[in-house]
Design an enzyme around this catalytic site. Sequence first.
Site, PDB file in Angstrom:
ATOM      1  N   CYS A  87       1.192  -2.576  -4.332  1.00 41.16           N
ATOM      2  CA  CYS A  87       0.901  -1.480  -3.406  1.00 41.16           C
ATOM      3  C   CYS A  87       0.340  -0.283  -4.171  1.00 41.16           C
ATOM      4  O   CYS A  87      -0.772  -0.347  -4.660  1.00 41.16           O
ATOM      5  CB  CYS A  87       2.154  -1.137  -2.597  1.00 41.16           C
ATOM      6  SG  CYS A  87       1.787  -0.209  -1.099  1.00 41.16           S
ATOM      7  N   HIS A 187       4.318  -6.493  -0.456  1.00 46.02           N
ATOM      8  CA  HIS A 187       5.483  -6.205  -1.301  1.00 46.02           C
ATOM      9  C   HIS A 187       6.338  -7.449  -1.531  1.00 46.02           C
ATOM     10  O   HIS A 187       7.224  -7.738  -0.725  1.00 46.02           O
ATOM     11  CB  HIS A 187       6.351  -5.141  -0.622  1.00 46.02           C
ATOM     12  CG  HIS A 187       5.784  -3.769  -0.669  1.00 46.02           C
ATOM     13  ND1 HIS A 187       6.033  -2.885  -1.707  1.00 46.02           N
ATOM     14  CD2 HIS A 187       4.969  -3.106   0.193  1.00 46.02           C
ATOM     15  CE1 HIS A 187       5.404  -1.755  -1.480  1.00 46.02           C
ATOM     16  NE2 HIS A 187       4.746  -1.854  -0.329  1.00 46.02           N
ATOM     17  N   GLU A 189       8.751  -7.758  -3.557  1.00 46.75           N
ATOM     18  CA  GLU A 189      10.150  -7.384  -3.796  1.00 46.75           C
ATOM     19  C   GLU A 189      10.914  -7.201  -2.481  1.00 46.75           C
ATOM     20  O   GLU A 189      12.135  -7.239  -2.457  1.00 46.75           O
ATOM     21  CB  GLU A 189      10.229  -6.117  -4.667  1.00 46.75           C
ATOM     22  CG  GLU A 189      10.009  -4.785  -3.971  1.00 46.75           C
ATOM     23  CD  GLU A 189       8.552  -4.450  -3.672  1.00 46.75           C
ATOM     24  OE1 GLU A 189       7.689  -5.331  -3.844  1.00 46.75           O
ATOM     25  OE2 GLU A 189       8.283  -3.312  -3.237  1.00 46.75           O
TER      26      GLU A 189
END
Lengths: 219, 82, 597
Positions: A87, A187, A189
Amino acid sequence: MKAAVVVYPGSNCDRDTYHALKLTGFDVDYAYFFDQDLSFEGYDLVVLPGGFSYGDYLRPGAVAARENISRKVKEFAENGGLLLGICNGFQVLMEMGLLPGALLQNEKGKFICRWVDLVVEDNTTPFTLAFKKGEKIRLPIAHGFGRYVKVGEPRVVFRYRENVNGSDEKIAGVASESGNILGLMPHPERASEEILGGEDGRKVFLSIAEYLESRGAEK
Amino acid sequence: MSVYKFMIDVQYKSNLRDPRGETIKRVLKEEHGVPVKELRIGKSIYVEVEAASSDEAKELVKKMCEDLLVNPVVETYEVRSL
Amino acid sequence: MRYYKELLKRLGREPTPVEKEAFAVMWSEHCGYSHTKKYIEKLPKVGLGGNAGVVALDEDTSIVFKIESHNHPSAIEPYNGAATGVGGIIRDVLAMGARPTAILDSLHFHRVIDGIIEGIADYGNSIGVPTVGGELRISERYRYNPLVNVMAVGTAKNEMIVPSKASRAGQVIVVFGGATGRDGIHGASFASEDLTGEKATKLAIQVGDPFAEKLLIEAFLEMVREGLVEGAQDLGAGGILSATSELASKSGLGVQVHLERVHLREPDMQPWEILLSESQERMAVVTSKENAKKILEIAKKYMLYGDVVAELIDEKVFRAFYKDELVMEVPIDILTTPPYEEPLNYVPGEMPDFNELDFSYTDATQVYEQYDHMVGTDTVIPPGFGSAVMRVKTGKFYALSIHSRADLTLQDPYWGTYITVVESVRKILAAGGQPLGITDCINYGDPDVAPAGLAAIMYALKDSAEHFELPVVSGNASLYNTYAAKPIPPTMVIGMVGRVEKVVKPKKGKVYLAGWHGFDLKREELLHKAIMKARESGAFVLTPSNFKALVTYEKSFARYGMKLKVKEIEGEPVHQMVLVFGKDNLGIPMQEIGVLR
């Protein structure tokens, strides 16, 4: 397996990325913007996390890309270290000139936070070994400036399955020619635990682990 | 040393889409009935620099544009002395 | 100024111009809670009060939460008004020593106002606090007075909770954060001829700086972790004046402020302007003289300004200096104990038959999609399903809701408020939570014209909180929401937090409607038990207030690849019906109503 998560002023996915890397079995340290003696020696992986470095006040990632810590990041990658930009981290990599193209404001002018469907186009990078080529996956996005504008022919690693932000050719993530640098808007994560809604993102970190282990075995 | 004032106009390159500009153009045309032909949104950056001469000041501004303020991949800029 | 005569009496002399300004702020409704103070005193409470309320999640972790309104600023300048509203309430939670973990918002508009949505989104997204829930109510009645209420939530290890006061003379107060400018200074008694046109606009509108706020959060939490913070208060209305005087007076102390030490953004500011500036993204920290240096170092490390601006003294006075010049000196208690309005007694009547009013519910997915609701990787049940469920990475969970029924409070302020609390409890139970506490935000018209409505709301809050044995841990009141003397509907927004033992996610299968079409308070307990039973058996539960407005649920399910299809449901404006997924025997009336595919 040693990873460093860079914390720029305004980074806000640093702790999330740290958590996901820990879950995957990495030794993780933060690399803070205010640490003058910072060095990436001995690290296998450096991650530039999401957020709003320097408030994204000029252009997303622009200021961060030109400060001291970024010079060390660049050096690390030029020596073959694995560098992952997520990002805002992807935006920083663009501004550093380590990946081709630019990331501009979403087509509709609004921030978008949602899960999106993606396809893995290239499973030969250290970040995507654990995927199958053409594998369909789901990851969250959360960005206002994620519209990828192509310059030349980038090495496309992830592609959106639908047009979400107006990116050229629905590109969501690209790697350097050498493959040791990956930038992506989604993302991983945030998709590393089932309780958060999915685990496809975890495979990015598992790929890195697998790659590092096989490289270690070669040595 | 004197203070020199500049306005830097930054625009996206004309071959790039400008979704914000397109939206505003459409609103102006459809809701306000203004026959807009083209509308692009950029940004202006106002700077004051201290320098020995106006040429030196211009050089400084050029440097800051190239170092940080402008992304040459997608943007162009013009500097106006004020 | 409203209480000018009272001020003369208490001071025993004419106030100076600076004092007039100071008291106008400190004794304003916004700071002094004159109209609600006496009602608030009667509410059930728990533990320590402070900038925000605190409840225990378990033996290690506390949850800190509070709602605040930013109605007037958002009406004047939607984007910055809403953005600074987020910033302000985040600092309230932060000042308690908690890491902000979630934002919820309650919005009442006549149409979706993009500027307000973007203001909340840009600020919240940038500081990395997920916006995990909210409500969006549309009615023509809010055309001139849009309501923007924001609830902030944070978690802290119990031992990290910071008191909102000083503790002894000799301590110092550091103000750190962004630089101080003329933001938010109204200048009621100064230079009124200057406060026109462009300058007045410039003074009134505050611009948020989320980047500074993010740095403030990280810097402050580091100060707390290092054990340097002995007390804290964010700087909001009344700026340095309010923060320093409150920190001191809550402990029976006085304070001396040195205004020339404050880092200014506008170098030509007058001492009184520095004292009253409402510049955002600043915090006051009480510490020892020895630790002040370490605090300043941390502030500097995070690119913030910091200065030791005051010291606590035994003498109960508030004294402000600019260099050697005395700017203001008053007994501190006068400053911090504003006059209050006598409360009314209120005896509730029977609950009326409520009518359906012109409040519509729009698809909120298009709004919450602009909010980063996942940052922090703790959002377990995202927006769009009634209550949000959040995780603490130690393996604990909590549910959050924000809810109002202005369509009912408009018809009967007492019962409308009561039902808002009832439905909030339902929402928390449906998310698998055991309710722990309430935070409230009253949005009201003119309490001087219509004092009884305010009394009704406050009595209903007290009665309903007592009924459910819930503390009201924090709150906020926004009064004088009128346009051309016409008030907004009384709008009581209830925020609630609950402890969740087991997370249940929606599964595909049959959907049942459980409960009763009408409302009977005596029956509510049965419904609550049924909801809990459903949850224990692993069934997902939704508690819509209005069955004509399932659009947000439908769109939210669609985002997760599911399709909700239910028959049209007729319900009264107040009902006792819930949707149960995959469980058909809860011991209350139930019927199959549709399917989740």
